[in-house]
Design an enzyme around this catalytic site. Structure first.
Site, PDB file in Angstrom:
ATOM      1  N   TYR A 127       0.743  -1.274   0.003  1.00 57.47           N
ATOM      2  CA  TYR A 127      -0.109  -0.153   0.014  1.00 57.47           C
ATOM      3  C   TYR A 127       0.819   1.162  -0.015  1.00 57.47           C
ATOM      4  CZ  TYR A 127      -4.059   2.647   1.742  1.00 57.47           C
ATOM      5  OH  TYR A 127      -4.852   3.601   1.949  1.00 57.47           O
ATOM      6  N   ARG A 186      -7.376  10.476  -9.595  1.00 55.43           N
ATOM      7  CA  ARG A 186      -6.770  11.289  -8.646  1.00 55.43           C
ATOM      8  C   ARG A 186      -5.989  10.152  -7.816  1.00 55.43           C
ATOM      9  NH1 ARG A 186      -6.182  10.461  -4.177  1.00 55.43           N
ATOM     10  NH2 ARG A 186      -8.109  11.246  -3.023  1.00 55.43           N
ATOM     11  N   LYS A 246      -5.977  -1.620  -1.586  1.00 58.34           N
ATOM     12  CA  LYS A 246      -6.880  -1.549  -1.139  1.00 58.34           C
ATOM     13  C   LYS A 246      -7.578  -2.879  -0.196  1.00 58.34           C
ATOM     14  CE  LYS A 246      -7.235   3.015  -0.181  1.00 58.34           C
ATOM     15  NZ  LYS A 246      -7.723   3.993   0.733  1.00 58.34           N
ATOM     16  N   GLU A 275     -12.954   4.844  -4.922  1.00 60.61           N
ATOM     17  CA  GLU A 275     -11.614   5.219  -4.488  1.00 60.61           C
ATOM     18  C   GLU A 275     -10.827   5.893  -5.311  1.00 60.61           C
ATOM     19  OE1 GLU A 275     -10.566   4.148  -1.634  1.00 60.61           O
ATOM     20  OE2 GLU A 275      -8.880   5.332  -2.018  1.00 60.61           O
ATOM     21  N   ASP A 276     -10.248   7.126  -4.888  1.00 58.00           N
ATOM     22  CA  ASP A 276      -9.342   7.909  -5.857  1.00 58.00           C
ATOM     23  C   ASP A 276      -9.987   8.442  -7.012  1.00 58.00           C
ATOM     24  OD1 ASP A 276      -7.473   7.807  -3.909  1.00 58.00           O
ATOM     25  OD2 ASP A 276      -6.044   6.879  -5.014  1.00 58.00           O
ATOM     26  N   ASP A 302     -14.224   6.458   0.333  1.00 54.73           N
ATOM     27  CA  ASP A 302     -13.333   6.514   1.428  1.00 54.73           C
ATOM     28  C   ASP A 302     -12.357   7.841   1.462  1.00 54.73           C
ATOM     29  OD1 ASP A 302     -11.855   5.010   3.459  1.00 54.73           O
ATOM     30  OD2 ASP A 302     -10.341   4.825   2.097  1.00 54.73           O
ATOM     31  N   ASP A 303     -12.097   8.204   0.462  1.00 57.86           N
ATOM     32  CA  ASP A 303     -11.225   9.578   0.372  1.00 57.86           C
ATOM     33  C   ASP A 303     -11.886  10.763   1.302  1.00 57.86           C
ATOM     34  OD1 ASP A 303      -9.160   8.508  -1.337  1.00 57.86           O
ATOM     35  OD2 ASP A 303     -10.712   8.508  -2.656  1.00 57.86           O
ATOM     36  N   ASN A 328      -0.418  11.779   0.276  1.00 60.49           N
ATOM     37  CA  ASN A 328       0.387  10.572  -0.066  1.00 60.49           C
ATOM     38  C   ASN A 328       0.926  10.598  -1.367  1.00 60.49           C
ATOM     39  OD1 ASN A 328       0.032   9.234   2.437  1.00 60.49           O
ATOM     40  ND2 ASN A 328      -2.047   8.648   1.723  1.00 60.49           N
TER      41      ASN A 328
HETATM   42  P1  NAI Z   1      -8.024  16.733  -4.239  1.00 59.01           P
HETATM   43  O1  NAI Z   1      -7.695  16.754  -5.645  1.00 59.01           O
HETATM   44  O2  NAI Z   1      -9.716  16.576  -4.148  1.00 59.01           O
HETATM   45  O3  NAI Z   1      -7.900  17.811  -3.311  1.00 59.01           O
HETATM   46  C1  NAI Z   1      -6.439  18.696  -3.443  1.00 59.01           C
HETATM   47  C2  NAI Z   1      -6.643  20.186  -2.940  1.00 59.01           C
HETATM   48  O4  NAI Z   1      -5.411  20.650  -2.724  1.00 59.01           O
HETATM   49  C3  NAI Z   1      -7.635  20.856  -3.757  1.00 59.01           C
HETATM   50  O5  NAI Z   1      -8.406  21.693  -2.984  1.00 59.01           O
HETATM   51  C4  NAI Z   1      -6.409  21.972  -4.539  1.00 59.01           C
HETATM   52  O6  NAI Z   1      -6.997  23.434  -4.740  1.00 59.01           O
HETATM   53  C5  NAI Z   1      -5.486  21.880  -3.089  1.00 59.01           C
HETATM   54  N1  NAI Z   1      -4.181  22.483  -3.715  1.00 59.01           N
HETATM   55  C6  NAI Z   1      -3.581  22.006  -4.843  1.00 59.01           C
HETATM   56  N2  NAI Z   1      -2.337  22.800  -4.986  1.00 59.01           N
HETATM   57  C7  NAI Z   1      -2.406  23.539  -3.934  1.00 59.01           C
HETATM   58  C8  NAI Z   1      -1.416  24.658  -3.381  1.00 59.01           C
HETATM   59  N3  NAI Z   1      -0.452  24.763  -4.071  1.00 59.01           N
HETATM   60  N4  NAI Z   1      -1.599  25.400  -2.335  1.00 59.01           N
HETATM   61  C9  NAI Z   1      -2.840  25.119  -1.762  1.00 59.01           C
HETATM   62  N5  NAI Z   1      -3.679  24.304  -1.897  1.00 59.01           N
HETATM   63  C10 NAI Z   1      -3.343  23.572  -3.156  1.00 59.01           C
HETATM   64  O7  NAI Z   1      -7.477  15.553  -3.484  1.00 59.01           O
HETATM   65  P2  NAI Z   1      -7.636  14.797  -1.908  1.00 59.01           P
HETATM   66  O8  NAI Z   1      -8.632  13.700  -2.332  1.00 59.01           O
HETATM   67  O9  NAI Z   1      -8.344  15.824  -1.030  1.00 59.01           O
HETATM   68  O10 NAI Z   1      -6.482  14.198  -1.749  1.00 59.01           O
HETATM   69  C11 NAI Z   1      -5.247  15.318  -1.365  1.00 59.01           C
HETATM   70  C12 NAI Z   1      -4.129  14.443  -0.931  1.00 59.01           C
HETATM   71  O11 NAI Z   1      -4.536  13.841   0.225  1.00 59.01           O
HETATM   72  C13 NAI Z   1      -3.616  13.373  -1.866  1.00 59.01           C
HETATM   73  O12 NAI Z   1      -2.241  13.306  -1.759  1.00 59.01           O
HETATM   74  C14 NAI Z   1      -3.822  12.219  -1.167  1.00 59.01           C
HETATM   75  O13 NAI Z   1      -3.113  10.984  -1.351  1.00 59.01           O
HETATM   76  C15 NAI Z   1      -4.162  12.381   0.374  1.00 59.01           C
HETATM   77  N6  NAI Z   1      -5.110  11.819   1.217  1.00 59.01           N
HETATM   78  C16 NAI Z   1      -4.646  11.034   1.946  1.00 59.01           C
HETATM   79  C17 NAI Z   1      -5.535  10.205   2.746  1.00 59.01           C
HETATM   80  C18 NAI Z   1      -4.870   9.730   4.209  1.00 59.01           C
HETATM   81  O14 NAI Z   1      -5.530   8.697   4.698  1.00 59.01           O
HETATM   82  N7  NAI Z   1      -3.974  10.017   4.770  1.00 59.01           N
HETATM   83  C19 NAI Z   1      -7.008   9.993   2.503  1.00 59.01           C
HETATM   84  C20 NAI Z   1      -7.108  10.739   1.415  1.00 59.01           C
HETATM   85  C21 NAI Z   1      -6.210  11.554   0.795  1.00 59.01           C
END
Ligand code: NAI
Length: 534
Positions: free
Chosen positions: A90, A143, A161, A232-233, A255-256, A395
């Protein structure tokens, strides 16, 4: 089945663990080396080979090969060595595998449903060789982690997953189905890669896209009645809409958005056990306003309402900052999912200025922007708070908003830090800091198990509250003493059972369960868990 088929069927193959009697019965005597091994001896060989591999991706490929040969052995190895193997199967390694997917591809796993099959997706699902699928994890690759649109290369995510569903929550691997819903990709570099294995067409959008997802969902429900579908994603332009469209109709969740919300709420509650403050007194600044952070903000706001705040007060504790700066009401064309959190505030375009303006107690990054939590930002958090809470959730590791080392160093070791992918312990000024892994893998396996155990017709918000409470309760005094606000990966199986039991209890309380409630819910769920034994 011919005699050799048993050796090619990973759900039944035991390899060198077949006894002489079984070898005789299946007609495979002589097709295996003479020595008969126990599963523990087989696991020892797998681990020795795994540790000898020179890179994380090589380890991933080797484990995939083991899974394709002998699922019981693969899962025994993972279950007995969660801390070592989960970062391979993962995040973070699965991210590298997805980037390379079309190049490292060797053999099929799961189902590829593509836009080319529009109108006959039911026929594609009919090709799956098992009827008793209980959980589908589906992605459209829109994504993938923080890596963007990877198209069909995202297949590694549902596979990873579902490996966690089996390893952590004991879902029978025979009942799991990873699905890549290939709607094309908007990533020209992926499309133009000569090895790319997905559709080389631009990503569908609008009604055409929705019709594809609808057809898949309907066909999946018809082929596997009552199947739980985990979205997912998916990119956020689709994810919120799809969840709203399907969550009241079928057994599904995203899940996200939802799982991440429960995970982070649990981490926040555990952090407050260190600071001694109340949830009602928190002010959160979310860096990134996508699925993950809006999912967290929504659940945190709901939790604050449970503590007596009005809906407006609760949302007022959550500030969002995205690629355009602070999310304010005067911004034009604000995406629908951000609107509930938009504020009346002058524009702020630098994160440091936003920290100074909002004075948050917690800074939560889910943006995919590495290095965004600079030393001055972290230092400001440390000036404003005796124990600043900092989550770098993005991530894989290379996308984290800051590293564990940076977080502790810039705050003089006062940060309560957690990250989406694991970081090694940090030694600073004679102390060692252990970070918790803030990952929704602490939630979704147990949640899915709870849904299956109860036959819940819908996944309701109360199940996520219960999951968050159960996860926070799994963090013990010893974890907190070394700064860890999530349990170590070694305890993922116990955590999944606790989350499942709590979510199941909520399903009964909310009247969405369809299976009669057993006298001892935890014992009933525990005995249903697959254990990876011959
Ligand atoms: P998303 O694409 O829905 O959201 C990304 C956000 O970041 C958007 O609002 C975008 O405007 C913002 N962004 C992009 N560039 C930026 C910048 N330079 N300054 C400020 N904001 C900026 O993606 P999502 O689903 O929210 O995932 C985001 C990250 O979180 C990914 O890396 C994902 O792997 C991680 N993630 C981690 C989880 C965990 O369990 N730790 C669970 C879900 C997501």
């Amino acid at each position: 089945m011919t005699n050799v088929d048993i050796l090619r069927e990973p759900l039944r193959n035991r390899g060198t663990a077949f006894t002489p009697e079984e070898r005789g019965r299946h007609g495979v005597t002589g097709l295996l080396p003479p020595r008969v091994e126990t599963i523990d001896e087989q696991v020892a060989r797998v681990l020795a080979n795994l540790r000898a591999k020179p890179s994380a991706l090589e380890k991933y490929l080797y484990l995939s090969t083991v899974q394709s040969e002998n699922e019981t052995l693969f899962f025994r190895t993972v279950i007995d060595n969660l801390e070592e193997t989960v970062p391979i199967a993962y995040t973070p390694t699965v991210g590298e595998a997805c980037l390379q997917w079309s190049r490292i591809y060797l053999r099929p796993r799961g189902l590829y449903v593509s836009a080319r099959e529009r109108g006959c997706i039911d026929a594609v699902l009919a090709n799956w060789p098992r009827d008793d699928v209980a959980i589908i994890v589906v992605t459209d690759g829109g994504r993938i982690l923080g890596l963007g649109d990877l198209g069909a290369n995202g297949m590694g995510i549902p596979i990873g997953k579902l490996a966690l569903y089996v390893a952590c929550a004991g879902i029978d691997p025979a009942r799991c189905l990873p699905v890549m819903l290939d709607a094309g990709t908007g990533n020209a570099a992926v499309r133009d890669d000569p090895f790319y294995l997905g559709l080389r067409t631009p990503r569908l959008a609008g009604d055409e896209y929705d019709a594809l997802v609808d057809e898949f969902v309907v066909a999946a429900q018809a082929r596997f009645p009552g199947v739980l579908i985990q979205f997912e994603d998916f990119a956020n332009v689709n994810a919120f809409r799809l969840l709203a469209r399907h969550r009241e109709r079928i057994r599904c969740f995203n899940d996200d958005i939802q799982g991440t919300g429960a995970m982070a709420l649990a981490g926040l509650c555990a952090a407050l056990r260190i600071t001694g403050a109340r949830l009602a007194d928190q002010r959160l600044l979310f860096f990134g306003a996508g699925e993950a952070n809006v999912g967290i903000g929504t659940l945190v706001a709901a939790a604050l309402e449970r503590e007596g705040l009005s809906a407006a007060e609760a949302r007022g504790r959550c500030w969002f900052f995205d690629s355009q700066g602070l999310v304010t009401r005067d911004r034009s064309a604000l995406a629908e999912h951000k609107r509930p959190f938009a504020r009346d505030h002058p524009p702020v375009t630098a994160l440091l200025d936003a920290v100074e303006a909002v004075r948050p107690t917690a800074l939560v990054g889910a943006s995919g922007q590495p290095g965004a939590f600079t030393a001055p930002v972290l230092a400001a958090m440390a000036r404003l708070n005796a124990r600043p809470i900092v989550f770098a959730l993005s991530n894989p590791t290379a996308k984290a908003e800051c590293t564990a080392d940076e977080a502790y160093r810039a705050t003089g070791g006062r940060a309560i830090f957690a990250s989406g992918s694991p970081f090694p312990p940090v030694a600073l000024d004679g102390r060692t800091y252990f970070t918790g892994q803030a990952n929704n893998s602490f939630v979704f396996p147990g949640l899915g198990l709870g849904v299956l155990a109860t036959g819940a017709t819908r996944v309701v918000d109360e199940m996520y509250f219960a999951a968050a409470d159960a996860l926070a309760a799994q963090v013990d005094a010893q974890d907190l003493a070394c700064g860890r606000i999530f349990p170590p990966a070694t305890r993922m199986r116990e955590v999944a059972l606790a989350v499942a039991t709590a979510a199941a209890g909520a399903a009964y309380d909310k009247g969405v369960a369809t299976v009669p409630r057993p006298a001892d819910l935890a014992a009933h769920i525990r005995q249903s868990m697959y254990a990876a034994r011959y």
